[in-house]
Design an enzyme around this catalytic site. Structure first.
Site, PDB file in Angstrom:
ATOM      1  N   ARG A 146       0.797  -1.227   0.000  1.00 54.82           N
ATOM      2  CA  ARG A 146       0.000   0.000   0.000  1.00 54.82           C
ATOM      3  C   ARG A 146       0.833   1.283   0.000  1.00 54.82           C
ATOM      4  NH1 ARG A 146      -2.774  -4.024   1.605  1.00 54.82           N
ATOM      5  NH2 ARG A 146      -0.914  -4.489   2.833  1.00 54.82           N
ATOM      6  N   THR A 147       1.832   1.347   0.866  1.00 55.12           N
ATOM      7  CA  THR A 147       2.580   2.601   0.965  1.00 55.12           C
ATOM      8  C   THR A 147       3.299   2.886  -0.359  1.00 55.12           C
ATOM      9  OG1 THR A 147       2.878   2.148   3.307  1.00 55.12           O
ATOM     10  CG2 THR A 147       4.229   3.893   2.372  1.00 55.12           C
ATOM     11  N   LYS A 195      26.994  -3.941  -4.134  1.00 60.99           N
ATOM     12  CA  LYS A 195      28.444  -3.966  -4.425  1.00 60.99           C
ATOM     13  C   LYS A 195      29.239  -3.364  -3.277  1.00 60.99           C
ATOM     14  CE  LYS A 195      27.341  -2.662  -9.185  1.00 60.99           C
ATOM     15  NZ  LYS A 195      27.554  -1.552 -10.144  1.00 60.99           N
ATOM     16  N   ARG A 240      11.542   3.739   2.839  1.00 57.61           N
ATOM     17  CA  ARG A 240      11.223   2.784   3.911  1.00 57.61           C
ATOM     18  C   ARG A 240      12.499   1.993   4.213  1.00 57.61           C
ATOM     19  NH1 ARG A 240       6.056  -1.132   4.114  1.00 57.61           N
ATOM     20  NH2 ARG A 240       5.223   0.842   4.858  1.00 57.61           N
ATOM     21  N   HIS A 295       5.862   5.697  11.382  1.00 56.84           N
ATOM     22  CA  HIS A 295       5.300   5.611  10.026  1.00 56.84           C
ATOM     23  C   HIS A 295       4.357   6.810   9.888  1.00 56.84           C
ATOM     24  CE1 HIS A 295       3.912   4.131   6.307  1.00 56.84           C
ATOM     25  NE2 HIS A 295       3.609   2.883   6.620  1.00 56.84           N
TER      26      HIS A 295
HETATM   27  C1  NCD Z   1       2.348  -1.162   7.976  1.00 56.19           C
HETATM   28  C2  NCD Z   1       3.845  -1.040   8.066  1.00 56.19           C
HETATM   29  O1  NCD Z   1       4.561  -1.247   7.096  1.00 56.19           O
HETATM   30  O2  NCD Z   1       4.279  -0.647   9.134  1.00 56.19           O
HETATM   31  N1  NCD Z   1       1.915  -1.339   6.666  1.00 56.19           N
HETATM   32  C3  NCD Z   1       1.578  -0.226   5.955  1.00 56.19           C
HETATM   33  O3  NCD Z   1       2.396   0.578   5.619  1.00 56.19           O
HETATM   34  N2  NCD Z   1       0.283  -0.064   5.661  1.00 56.19           N
HETATM   35  C4  NCD Z   1       1.800  -2.181   8.883  1.00 56.19           C
HETATM   36  C5  NCD Z   1       2.375  -3.550   8.857  1.00 56.19           C
HETATM   37  O4  NCD Z   1       3.272  -3.871   8.082  1.00 56.19           O
HETATM   38  O5  NCD Z   1       1.901  -4.344   9.662  1.00 56.19           O
END
Ligand code: NCD
Length: 331
Positions: free
Chosen positions: A73-74, A103, A124, A153
């Site tokens: 999703r993100t 590398k 991320r 997050h």
């Molecule tokens: C979350 C995350 O990555 O922290 N997912 C997200 O971004 N919607 C929650 C999860 O991974 O459980």
């Protein structure tokens, strides 16, 4: 020797009602005024996205998406947000295998490389604080934290809070329950910070002993004025919650499969029966997703379950709004 960039001092600035050029690494940067601005722009973005209106708001801009940890999703909502607003993306998933990091290139040089080609970076990473680190390296490119380990997050919290605001018309005087992996869930950590900005919110945290918030987190969050009540059993769930926010056990944060299995066996799963027993008629059930043995799919048909409905869609609208604001193009 690593040169410390000039921008170090300003890397984690408060937003102070001006998003332009700012890094977004923590929910600590936000105030209620900032959220009011973002929600206002989000309404407009929703209008654009729902009608599939062509937009040139991010015309000429390139956003890099650098994801060291998996994402559905993100990642896709950020990509969609950029593209729905007429911008373009450089997309790198799994860079430890797919980029020169494999590398032996450093993290800092990877960030500098993307800074040479793009206008913002959404990242991320599995290490808490990695987004802040990237913000210290990048001199001119805003960094948006799409999740740093079990820390924060912030953009998930933007969509979670918008979902609550959209449903209840307020973000104060709410009673909520956050369930699951309170220890490791970065979405829970940022959401508690977000809800602490508003008056008179009460948050129950339902998790087994091994997945409780750290004592430091409890002190830190409680100092912000939010009422936090930790519970461990389904029987302790209060029946007056406005919302439930379920999370999965964060398997990737465990040292061994056995430890994960043990934690998994101790959590409370959201089922139709649990809703029938403890949930108000007009509450909502949220989940940042993925739900993995945490929310029974039989709950999906319940109108109160918004995770696959408004909540997931609000991820697109709030991220469109955030990008428009960070690029100073929302006016
Ligand atoms: C979350 C995350 O990555 O922290 N997912 C997200 O971004 N919607 C929650 C999860 O991974 O459980």
């Amino acid at each position: 020797m690593v040169q410390v960039p000039v921008r170090v001092q300003s890397a984690i600035e408060m937003i102070q009602q001006n998003f332009t050029g700012k890094d977004i690494v923590s929910f600590d940067q936000f105030t209620t005024e900032d959220l009011a601005i973002l929600f206002d722009v989000t309404q407009r973005m929703k209008y654009i996205a729902e009608r599939k209106m062509p937009s040139r708001l991010l015309d000429g801009l390139l956003v890099s998406l650098l994801f060291f940890e998996p994402s559905s999703r993100t990642f896709s909502s950020f990509a969609a947000a950029v593209k729905r607003l007429g911008g373009q993306t450089i997309e790198m998933q799994n860079p430890e295998q797919a980029s020169s990091l494999s590398k032996g290139e450093s993290f800092a040089d990877t960030i500098r490389t993307l800074e040479a080609y793009s206008d913002a970076l959404v990242m991320r990473h599995r290490i808490p604080g990695a987004a802040r680190e990237a913000a210290l390296v990048a001199e001119s490119m805003p960094i948006i934290n799409a999740g740093d380990g079990n820390n924060e997050h912030p953009t998930q919290t933007l969509l979670d809070m918008y979902t609550l605001y959209d449903r209840f018309g307020r973000l104060d005087n709410l009673v909520g329950m956050l369930a699951g992996d309170a220890l490791n869930s970065r979405t829970i950590h940022s959401l508690i910070k977000g809800l602490s900005l508003y008056k008179n919110n009460t948050i129950y945290v339902l998790s087994p002993e091994c997945l409780r918030l750290t004592r430091d987190d409890v002190v830190n969050f409680s100092d912000r004025g939010i009422r936090l009540i930790e519970i461990q059993r389904a029987e302790d769930i209060p029946t007056h919650c406005d919302f439930w926010y379920w999370t999965r056990v964060q398997r990737e944060r465990f040292g061994s499969p056995a430890e994960y299995q043990k934690a998994q066996q101790e959590i409370v799963v959201a089922t139709p029966q649990l809703l029938n027993t403890y949930a108000k008629k007009d509450m909502i059930l949220m989940d940042p997703l993925p739900r993995v043995d945490s929310v029974d799919p039989a709950v999906d048909a319940d109108e109160r379950a918004v995770y696959l409905r408004s909540q997931i869609r609000n991820g697109l609208y709030t991220r469109m709004a955030l990008l428009a604001l960070v690029f100073g193009r929302a006016a």
